[in-house]
Design an enzyme around this catalytic site. Structure first.
Site, PDB file in Angstrom:
ATOM      1  N   TYR A 117      -1.591  -2.367  13.534  1.00  0.00           N
ATOM      2  CA  TYR A 117      -2.482  -1.665  12.607  1.00  0.00           C
ATOM      3  C   TYR A 117      -3.530  -0.887  13.389  1.00  0.00           C
ATOM      4  O   TYR A 117      -4.228  -1.444  14.233  1.00  0.00           O
ATOM      5  CB  TYR A 117      -3.155  -2.674  11.671  1.00  0.00           C
ATOM      6  CG  TYR A 117      -3.894  -2.025  10.538  1.00  0.00           C
ATOM      7  CD1 TYR A 117      -3.217  -1.304   9.560  1.00  0.00           C
ATOM      8  CD2 TYR A 117      -5.284  -2.110  10.443  1.00  0.00           C
ATOM      9  CE1 TYR A 117      -3.894  -0.694   8.522  1.00  0.00           C
ATOM     10  CE2 TYR A 117      -5.965  -1.507   9.409  1.00  0.00           C
ATOM     11  CZ  TYR A 117      -5.266  -0.797   8.448  1.00  0.00           C
ATOM     12  OH  TYR A 117      -5.947  -0.186   7.421  1.00  0.00           O
ATOM     13  N   ASP A 173      -2.783  -3.216   3.353  1.00  0.00           N
ATOM     14  CA  ASP A 173      -3.389  -3.329   4.676  1.00  0.00           C
ATOM     15  C   ASP A 173      -4.631  -4.204   4.631  1.00  0.00           C
ATOM     16  O   ASP A 173      -5.436  -4.112   3.695  1.00  0.00           O
ATOM     17  CB  ASP A 173      -3.771  -1.943   5.212  1.00  0.00           C
ATOM     18  CG  ASP A 173      -2.547  -1.088   5.499  1.00  0.00           C
ATOM     19  OD1 ASP A 173      -1.444  -1.651   5.601  1.00  0.00           O
ATOM     20  OD2 ASP A 173      -2.704   0.140   5.612  1.00  0.00           O
ATOM     21  N   GLU A 232       0.809  -1.226   0.000  1.00  0.00           N
ATOM     22  CA  GLU A 232       0.000   0.000   0.000  1.00  0.00           C
ATOM     23  C   GLU A 232       0.836   1.267   0.000  1.00  0.00           C
ATOM     24  O   GLU A 232       0.473   2.251  -0.624  1.00  0.00           O
ATOM     25  CB  GLU A 232      -0.934  -0.009   1.209  1.00  0.00           C
ATOM     26  CG  GLU A 232      -1.979   1.077   1.177  1.00  0.00           C
ATOM     27  CD  GLU A 232      -3.123   0.830   2.138  1.00  0.00           C
ATOM     28  OE1 GLU A 232      -3.665   1.821   2.644  1.00  0.00           O
ATOM     29  OE2 GLU A 232      -3.466  -0.338   2.396  1.00  0.00           O
TER      30      GLU A 232
END
Length: 719
Positions: free
Chosen positions: A314, A107, A8
């Site tokens: 995350y 992600d 990403e």
């Protein structure tokens, strides 16, 4: 065998490449875009990066009045400010031509899944998932990355469809309805006015407008508090609390004068305080706002940077749970290399069991440190990192104990009481420095004791309106009402600020925002409906869970938007009038000496805002504005003009930079030359930063120069 790994962001790509092999080589495409190559026996791996979304939705026919026929196109073709994405798209296209296998390593959430899928589909040309595998990880540590690489899963197409449907819905509602509202203003007033509405943005603004109206309609009621001052340090409150009957308050006050207090009862209690639960994104945003005053968007950006740096997990998670697979002991062992963290970690119980919350997230655990200690962080990044670390430590700690003593008193047979609190056992509080610790003194008193009353006080107060939302409390409210997602709520609030619909830390709705909601509620109420938004949110989740289809949700959204557009078109003139009038009202900052309104204006030539009179050209009064100036709810005590805030650090001043100076000199106009642009007189003026020369026909002509530049102009004209 050639593998392509799509990531990403460049930082994530670098972490993934370095984790997979120590023999990785960093290279550059077109001297701009970094990519990483790994060559092993019979295998080549190329790790490529996106920079967030590389593709966006755009109308198939841009000239259409409404946009329901959409397609995905490269972002650099749609948005001129995103030209840098072209090199990333070209790099992916070039290196994927001879690939045998494709790995999606963005992600693991709906947005990340869509970013990677679009790159694979449009840049790599992978129209099927036959050659696509998915890496799932919650931290960018070597252990997690290798585990995700060695145990890849299938790409979840339901996630892709849910993400795609969300973008389509946001386009349908946001672009079509915003365009229709702006068209109504153009039709009614022949003026361009930038407006925006949205599927979640508009109901959010509606919540704020409702609160604004509650505050404006609120009528305060007087009440009285009767208090007794004891021993010079204790304040006891009358049992009735707020007393709305003035006669009753006066009766108690008079009755208790010159009386001592009899201790009627002393009641001690002990309360167990469990450790806090692990952070999810909303919890982190709320705590960071309360402790540091950080906006939710700022906290989210910092948390994302800590994640891509490999220091925390995350952040876009709803979970308040920490699975055992995290290997708590290993994380604490690594964190203990920091001397400050070690002081707290060494006191943890031998059996590590976290106190968890109820909220779950199938994609990611709660936010936690990875154990990797950062070398260099900015001051704000360090604050968020330490907040996450100390929260993680405290989750495993022992309960805290709070002792409370409530003392009931009788003063002339009127009941009073006071409470004292102190922490008797710190427990987790000793390891979480962001929580206030109560430590009040307990009095050595018992039932039947007499305490001298030094003074009886009667305080008259008024009831207060409902509190304004701040950004953190608004995010909590949106979460409670199931509006938006954990990843989008902060951006929605930021957009309301950008559109000038709201302002202030204690959020206040501006005139334009309030009138926009009033107008929409009158003519197309569905757009402001929480139920409509909430229903679509649940249906988008239903796509992820395979309970409904993307096609069904998108078709229903199209019908709903068409109905709203129909309502706007039917009432176009009225809507346009009301919105433009509201915009005009929102620009008024004060009253001019001529009786007109002082209005915020914009100079395209100078690309700056200034304040001018609404009676222009009859009244030519103007005031320049420093960059970043905002208007305070105060007026100058000398001249009555608004007070502005500007500069770094912020300073306050009257809108008129000449306020307080000799007014006789202020109105003397000294002609010093001829304007080279329009031929009118040049006059000497005074500004906030000193004297300068400007055209007398300002604001029609905006020529300005310094006194030194004027001399150069005169010498050139003589030659």
């Amino acid at each position: 065998m050639h593998e392509i790994i799509i990531c990403e962001k460049p930082k994530a790509a670098e972490k993934i490449a370095q984790a997979i092999s120590p023999n990785v080589k960093k290279r550059k495409y077109n001297k701009k875009v970094s990519y990483w190559e790994i060559e092993e026996e019979n295998k080549k791996i190329t790790v490529l990066s996106a920079v967030g979304h590389l593709y966006s939705l755009t109308p198939v026919n841009p000239k259409s009045k409404v946009f329901f026929d959409l397609e995905w196109a490269p972002l650099y073709e749609i948005d001129k400010t995103k030209k840098y994405t072209r090199d990333y798209v070209y790099a992916i296209k070039k290196f994927s031509k001879d690939a045998d296998k494709f790995i999606h390593a963005c992600d693991y959430d709906i947005e990340g899944t869509l970013i990677g899928y679009n790159a694979l589909k449009y840049a790599c040309g992978q129209n099927t998932t036959a050659n696509i595998s998915r890496m799932k990880f919650s931290t960018l540590t070597k252990t997690d990355i290798l585990d995700a690489y060695n145990n890849m899963i299938d790409l979840d197409l339901h996630q892709v469809e849910s993400g795609s449907a969300r973008h389509v819905l946001d386009f349908y509602f946001g672009v079509n309805i915003s365009k229709s509202l702006m068209h109504s203003v153009r039709t009614a007033k022949k003026r361009f006015l930038k407006l925006s509405a949205g599927r979640v943005q508009t109901p959010t603004l509606s919540i704020l407008v409702d609160r604004e109206k509650q505050i404006k309609k609120f009528i305060p009621k007087p009440y009285w508090l009767i208090k007794a001052l004891l021993n010079g340090e204790i304040i006891a409150d009358h049992e009735d609390g707020k007393i709305f009957d003035k006669k009753r308050a006066e009766e108690i006050f008079d009755k208790c004068q010159n009386q001592n207090a009899l201790v009627d009862e002393v009641k001690k209690t002990e309360t167990i305080r469990k450790p806090p639960v692990p952070f999810n994104l909303g919890g982190l945003q709320s705590e960071a706002y309360g402790v540091f005053g950080f906006s939710p968007k700022k906290t989210q950006m910092i948390a994302q940077n800590l994640y891509t740096g490999g220091f925390t997990s995350y952040p876009r998670t709803s979970s308040q749970k920490l699975p055992k697979s995290l290997e708590y002991k290993k994380i604490f062992m690594q964190l203990s290399k920091n001397a400050e963290f070690k002081k707290h970690i060494q006191d943890l119980p031998s059996e590590l069991k976290p106190n968890e919350g109820k909220k779950k997230d199938a994609a990611h655990p709660a936010i936690h440190p990875t154990g990797v200690l950062p070398d260099k962080l900015s001051k704000d990044e360090l604050k968020i990192y330490e907040l996450i670390v100390y929260r993680f430590i405290s989750v495993f700690c022992e309960n805290s104990k709070l002792e409370s003593v409530k003392t009931d008193l009788l003063i002339a047979n009127e009941k009073f009481n006071f409470k004292r609190k102190r922490v008797s056992y710190l427990g987790w509080l000793a390891h979480y420095p962001f929580k206030k610790i109560e430590n009040e003194n307990f009095l050595d008193i018992k039932k039947g004791d007499i305490i001298k009353v030094e003074k009886i006080c009667s305080e008259q107060k008024e009831t207060k309106p409902p509190a304004r939302y701040n950004e953190a409390s608004l995010i909590k409210e949106l979460e409670k009402r199931e509006l938006g997602t954990k990843a989008t709520r902060a951006d929605i609030i930021a957009k309301l600020y950008d559109r000038k619909y709201i302002s202030g830390k204690k959020i206040e709705v501006n005139q334009l925002g309030e009138n926009l909601i009033d107008t929409l509620k009158e003519y197309c109420e569905d757009l402001t409906s929480e139920d409509l938004t909430r229903d679509f949110e649940k249906r988008l989740e239903g796509i992820s869970n395979d309970k409904t289809t993307q096609e069904a949700v998108v078709n229903d959204a199209e019908k709903e938007v068409k109905a709203i557009l129909g309502d706007i078109n039917k009432n176009e003139a009225d809507i346009g009038d009301k919105l433009y009038d509201a915009y005009q009202q929102s620009r008024i900052v004060g009253e001019c000496s001529c009786g007109g309104n002082l209005v915020m204006k914009y100079s395209p030539r100078n690309k700056s805002h200034f304040v001018g009179c609404s009676n222009y050209p009859e009244c030519e009064i103007t005031y320049s504005l420093p960059k970043g100036a905002t208007f305070l709810k105060k007026t100058c005590p000398k001249c009555g003009l608004p007070i502005i805030s500007f500069g770094k650090p912020r300073q306050h001043a009257c809108l008129d930079p000449n306020c307080g100076k000799d007014n006789t000199k202020r109105h003397v106009v000294k002609v010093v030359g001829v304007c080279p642009d329009c031929g009118k007189d040049l006059v000497k003026r005074s500004g906030r930063y000193g004297d300068f020369v400007g055209c007398k026909s300002f604001p029609r002509c905006r020529f300005t120069c310094s006194l030194e530049e004027l001399k150069d102009l005169e010498s050139k004209s003589k030659k």
